[in-house]
Design an enzyme around this catalytic site. Structure first.
Site, short mmCIF file in Angstrom:
data_model
loop_
_atom_site.label_atom_id
_atom_site.label_comp_id
_atom_site.label_asym_id
_atom_site.label_seq_id
_atom_site.Cartn_x
_atom_site.Cartn_y
_atom_site.Cartn_z
N LYS A 19 9.26 15.05 17.92
CA LYS A 19 8.83 15.50 19.18
C LYS A 19 8.52 17.05 19.27
CE LYS A 19 12.59 15.56 22.52
NZ LYS A 19 12.81 16.67 23.67
N ASP A 310 20.79 19.55 18.43
CA ASP A 310 20.71 18.13 19.45
C ASP A 310 21.44 17.17 18.87
OD1 ASP A 310 18.87 19.30 21.00
OD2 ASP A 310 17.08 19.02 19.85
C1 S3P Z 1 13.49 22.56 20.79
C2 S3P Z 1 14.49 23.65 20.43
C3 S3P Z 1 15.86 23.49 21.03
C4 S3P Z 1 16.22 21.90 21.03
C5 S3P Z 1 15.16 21.13 21.76
C6 S3P Z 1 13.81 21.50 21.39
C7 S3P Z 1 12.21 22.98 20.40
O1 S3P Z 1 16.03 23.96 22.27
O2 S3P Z 1 17.52 21.85 21.64
O3 S3P Z 1 15.55 19.58 21.86
O4 S3P Z 1 11.36 22.18 20.26
O5 S3P Z 1 11.89 24.25 20.34
P1 S3P Z 1 16.43 25.66 22.34
O6 S3P Z 1 15.40 26.66 21.84
O7 S3P Z 1 16.73 25.79 23.75
O8 S3P Z 1 17.77 25.69 21.42
#
Ligand code: S3P
Length: 425
Positions: A19, A310
């Site tokens: 994702k 996550d």
């Molecule tokens: C993500 C970063 C994380 C993660 C999120 C996806 C990303 O969040 O929890 O599901 O794609 O950069 P944070 O950057 O807020 O830690």
């Protein structure tokens, strides 16, 4: 939806495309030169919001197949003014605001109720320091961005370890004067840096910093998206928990800044092997096999959190079955995810019979090496909590009913079907 207990999970599977990387391929493809073909695209509620967002800003996206699309880039400053509905996706909102800060025109970013409660100053504040005109609503969405042709590079040290905040500033740096540097005390996922490099942008990486130079153009050509480690995680956790299991996931993204769960599984006593290592583009992939073991408690340190952020709800479930006391530290970010994941996990697992207690920044968990009773969990509109409920159901004595199970499709449509395909009852 009800998930009944499993006798074992056995099989070889692949999971949909990552994702985080799918969002980035669309966003960078949109401001790239020419066509970007994205294969292995992980289509989900969140990534579809990004398809719709770039379309709303004047970018043509061809749906070639469910997992393949072609983005017709409009160039680094070519997006058209407009409104963007980011739906439930924090990644979309936080990354796109960095891109929009350097465009011409006015943009409004909104989201659903959950996203509208999440903190946005962590991206707005550094972008303002770069000269951007970015206005939040009391620190939240809706956000209004009045694009500016005069951003300048800064050195930014985020207060919270966040790949999204880092990425927003790096993406704004593409259209800034001078270099932009992000300092990270604890490294977070580096998919943005890797994709910018692949697109021909000058990226300098040191132990704790990443610097990008303003770019004249960005050209990706093709992005092949590896399997999403975070979508594989529920299957891997279930395989570690249910005796007699043996699950292998192939062509899985194993970027070391994402795979902290594997280290935790191994030190808790599960059997983990990683083989068939290869690369797609700059991202490492492998086959990952997990079998159960007698689980023992562990401690999760704050510096480990970004690489498994996550997966922490699943780690709490694993710890509920692991002999001894597990402490999870440094995870206060979970309170500002799609829901407050610290409380959602505590309430859910306690109701199944686990001995879990919330702390400000994590949990203490006293594990017992036996199946939990099971019961009912409310997903609270959070895809990771719905998937936690499913794994808890498989490893329980009486099964688990998930309220709002459909929310799993935010990151992983087809999750329950794939889980069922490896489950023996
Ligand atoms: C993500 C970063 C994380 C993660 C999120 C996806 C990303 O969040 O929890 O599901 O794609 O950069 P944070 O950057 O807020 O830690």
């Amino acid at each position: 939806m009800r998930i009944e207990p499993a006798v074992a999970l056995v099989g070889h599977v692949a999971v949909p495309g990552d994702k985080s990387i799918s969002h980035r391929a669309l966003l960078l493809g949109a401001i790239g030169e020419g066509e970007t073909r994205v294969s292995g695209f992980g289509r989900s509620g969140d990534t579809q919001a990004t398809v719709d967002a770039v379309r709303a800003l004047g970018v043509e996206v061809e749906d070639v197949a469910d997992d393949e699309l072609v983005v017709h880039g409009v160039g680094l400053r070519g997006l058209s003014a407009g409104g963007v509905d980011c739906a439930n996706s924090g990644t979309l909102m936080r990354l796109i605001v960095g891109i929009l800060a350097g465009q011409d025109g006015e943009f409004t970013l909104s989201g659903d109720e959950s996203l509208s409660g999440r903190p946005m100053e962590r991206v707005a504040e550094p972008l303002r320091r770069m000269g951007g005109d970015v206005e939040t609503t009391g620190g939240h969405a809706p956000i209004v961005v009045r694009g500016s042709g005069s951003l300048h590079g800064i050195q930014f040290e985020p207060e919270v370890a966040s790949a999204q905040a880092k990425s927003a500033v790096l993406l704004a740096g593409l259209n800034a004067d001078g270099a932009t540097t992000v300092v990270e005390r604890i490294p977070t996922r580096d998919h943005t840096e890797l994709m910018l490099e692949a697109g021909g942008v000058r990226v300098r990486r040191r132990a704790n910093t990443v610097t990008i130079e303003p770019a004249a153009a960005l050209r990706l050509g093709e992005v092949i998206v590896p399997g999403d480690f975070s979508s594989a995680a529920p299957l891997l956790a279930a395989a570690a928990l249910v005796p007699g299991s043996d699950v292998t996931i192939h062509e899985l993204g194993v970027n070391p800044r994402r795979t902290g769960l594997l280290d935790v599984l191994a030190r808790m006593g599960a059997r983990v092997s990683v083989f068939n290592r290869d690369r797609v583009g700059r991202e490492p992939i492998a086959s990952v096999q997990v079998q159960p073991g007698e689980l023992i408690a562990t401690e999760i340190r704050a510096d480990e959190v970004p690489a498994l952020v996550d997966e922490l709800p699943l780690i709490a479930l694993l710890a509920s079955h692991a002999r001894g006391e597990t402490v999870v530290n440094g995870a206060s970010e979970l309170r500002v995810k799609e829901t407050d994941r610290i409380e959602a996990v505590t309430d859910g697992l306690q109701s199944f019979g686990a001995r879990v207690h919330s702390r400000d920044d994590g949990w203490t968990i006293t594990g017992v090496p036996t199946r939990l009773r099971g019961g009912r969990i409310d997903a609270r509109g959070d895809h990771r909590i719905a998937m936690l409920g499913a794994v808890a159901g498989l490893s329980s004595r009486e099964g688990v009913a998930i309220e709002g199970a459909d929310t799993a499709a935010i990151s992983f449509p087809g999750f329950y079907e794939l889980l069922e395909s490896v489950t023996r009852r």
